[in-house]
Scaffold this active site. Structure first.
Site, PDB file in Angstrom:
ATOM      1  N   HIS A  75       0.867  -1.263  -0.006  1.00 17.31           N
ATOM      2  CA  HIS A  75       0.036   0.034  -0.116  1.00 17.31           C
ATOM      3  C   HIS A  75       0.991   1.124   0.056  1.00 17.31           C
ATOM      4  O   HIS A  75       1.896   1.294   0.724  1.00 17.31           O
ATOM      5  CB  HIS A  75      -0.810   0.053   1.183  1.00 17.31           C
ATOM      6  CG  HIS A  75      -2.246  -0.821   1.153  1.00 17.31           C
ATOM      7  ND1 HIS A  75      -3.609  -0.123   1.381  1.00 17.31           N
ATOM      8  CD2 HIS A  75      -2.477  -2.104   0.712  1.00 17.31           C
ATOM      9  CE1 HIS A  75      -4.384  -1.228   1.033  1.00 17.31           C
ATOM     10  NE2 HIS A  75      -3.658  -2.299   0.767  1.00 17.31           N
ATOM     11  N   GLU A 108      -6.249  -0.563  -6.129  1.00 18.02           N
ATOM     12  CA  GLU A 108      -7.353   0.200  -5.492  1.00 18.02           C
ATOM     13  C   GLU A 108      -6.945   1.635  -5.532  1.00 18.02           C
ATOM     14  O   GLU A 108      -5.908   2.162  -5.536  1.00 18.02           O
ATOM     15  CB  GLU A 108      -7.054  -0.169  -4.056  1.00 18.02           C
ATOM     16  CG  GLU A 108      -7.587  -1.544  -3.493  1.00 18.02           C
ATOM     17  CD  GLU A 108      -7.198  -1.877  -2.043  1.00 18.02           C
ATOM     18  OE1 GLU A 108      -8.067  -2.837  -1.636  1.00 18.02           O
ATOM     19  OE2 GLU A 108      -6.097  -1.663  -1.620  1.00 18.02           O
TER      20      GLU A 108
END
Length: 350
Positions: A54, A123
């Site tokens: 991330h 994402e």
């Protein structure tokens, strides 16, 4: 070239080995602590350690987001046996796929036979903040397919010129490549990416806690369809389930442990396009605790806990990677090493 072709002998039909892994939560812990946890996971008997990749975490307060590539290198240097992989990395926006091809080739040289490249379509949380456009799912899927084609060509060929729809390289060579090819696993929550995993990948990654019919009636049939279309045997793809677990002496404690991960319980529509961890946290915090915990196996009894986990094995998942939501990961790992992994091995007889 089929992604798994180099490692699948003609006529192979055996199931992939049964493995138990640890999800080292890079959204929740800093890099040095994660390395220590990987060492402990190996010590207590886990077979693999997977990390997420991330740029930003799900939760702003108390969140972390160490870079996956140096973290994998540090974990590999401090461990000797466990498999190490990403679950998952997106090789299509923040990273050019050629950069990922080079990075994982390097990791494969340093830690032969121990590195897995797990990939997904991504994402908004990790890409939009960098000023990148966030396309619709069909384009994200096509980008993933093209990125994997380019990565494979860079691993297989001495000199690569590639002019795709989204990516290109000119006279490119990855000079340091491992003798043992790095396997590629595709993360999927829908049938298209799952079918692609069956056709071309070495592994398929998905996550627990959703409608059981999704796995039994949609994802696993799509995986089999992909295998059949490519003429590949059943054991060609490692089936990896990230199993979200919360085991404690009393139910309320087990429930409260999941609070940090409440955003996971948001529906796709509720979190669609959110790029700010502050907003993601606000929406997660608004959920009642029972819904926040809905993606987790919440247990107070080890035997019952094992029976809940066994449902995923019985569906056909051979690589179970456990994600505990609590802050005391050392206690979780030691408890799993002494109480749960032995029960699982006895339960499955492998």
């Amino acid at each position: 070239m089929m992604l798994g072709q180099a490692q699948q002998p003609d006529g192979a039909s055996a199931l992939s080995p049964l493995r138990f892994g640890y999800k080292a939560s890079a959204e929740q812990f800093g890099p040095s602590e994660l390395v220590d946890l990987a060492v402990l996971a190996e010590e207590v008997g886990f077979d693999s350690v997977f990390i997420s990749d991330h740029f930003q975490p799900w939760m702003h307060e108390g969140g972390h987001a160490p870079a996956a590539l140096p973290l994998l290198g540090a974990m590999g240097a401090k461990t000797s046996r466990v498999l190490l992989g990403t679950s998952v990395l997106t090789p299509t926006f923040r990273y050019h796929p050629a950069v990922i091809a080079q990075a994982f080739a390097t990791l494969g040289v340093m830690f032969p036979g121990r590195v897995i490249l797990g990939v997904g379509t991504g994402e908004a949380l990790n890409e939009v903040t960098l000023g990148l456009e966030w396309p619709e799912p069909p384009e994200r899927f096509q980008r993933l397919k093209e990125s994997l084609q380019l990565i494979e060509e860079l691993w297989a060929d001495e000199r690569v010129t590639f002019d795709g729809t989204y990516y290109s390289v000119k006279d490119a060579t990855v000079y340091d490549r491992p003798t043992t090819r790095v396997p590629i696993y595709i993360g999927a929550a829908g049938p298209a990416a799952t079918r692609l995993a069956g056709r071309i990948a070495d592994g398929f990654i998905t996550t627990s806690g959703k409608d059981p019919a999704l796995y039994a009636d949609t994802l696993l049939p799509a995986l089999r369809d992909g295998l059949e279309k490519a003429g590949r045997p059943e054991g060609a793809v490692d089936t990896l389930m990230e199993v979200k677990v919360s085991l404690a002496a009393d139910r309320q404690t087990a429930l409260e442990k999941t609070r940090f991960w409440a955003p996971l319980a948001l529906s796709a529509d509720e979190k669609m396009g959110i790029h700010d961890p502050i907003e993601m946290q606000r929406r997660g915090d608004a959920l009642p605790i029972e819904r926040a915990a809905s993606r987790f196996i919440v247990s107070t009894d080890p035997d019952e806990h094992v029976e809940q986990i066994a449902k995923y094995h019985d569906l056909g998942f051979r690589h179970l990677v456990f994600h505990d939501p609590g802050h005391d990961q050392e206690s979780f790992l030691r408890m799993y090493g002494t109480e749960i992994l032995p029960r699982l091995r006895a339960r499955f007889g492998e």
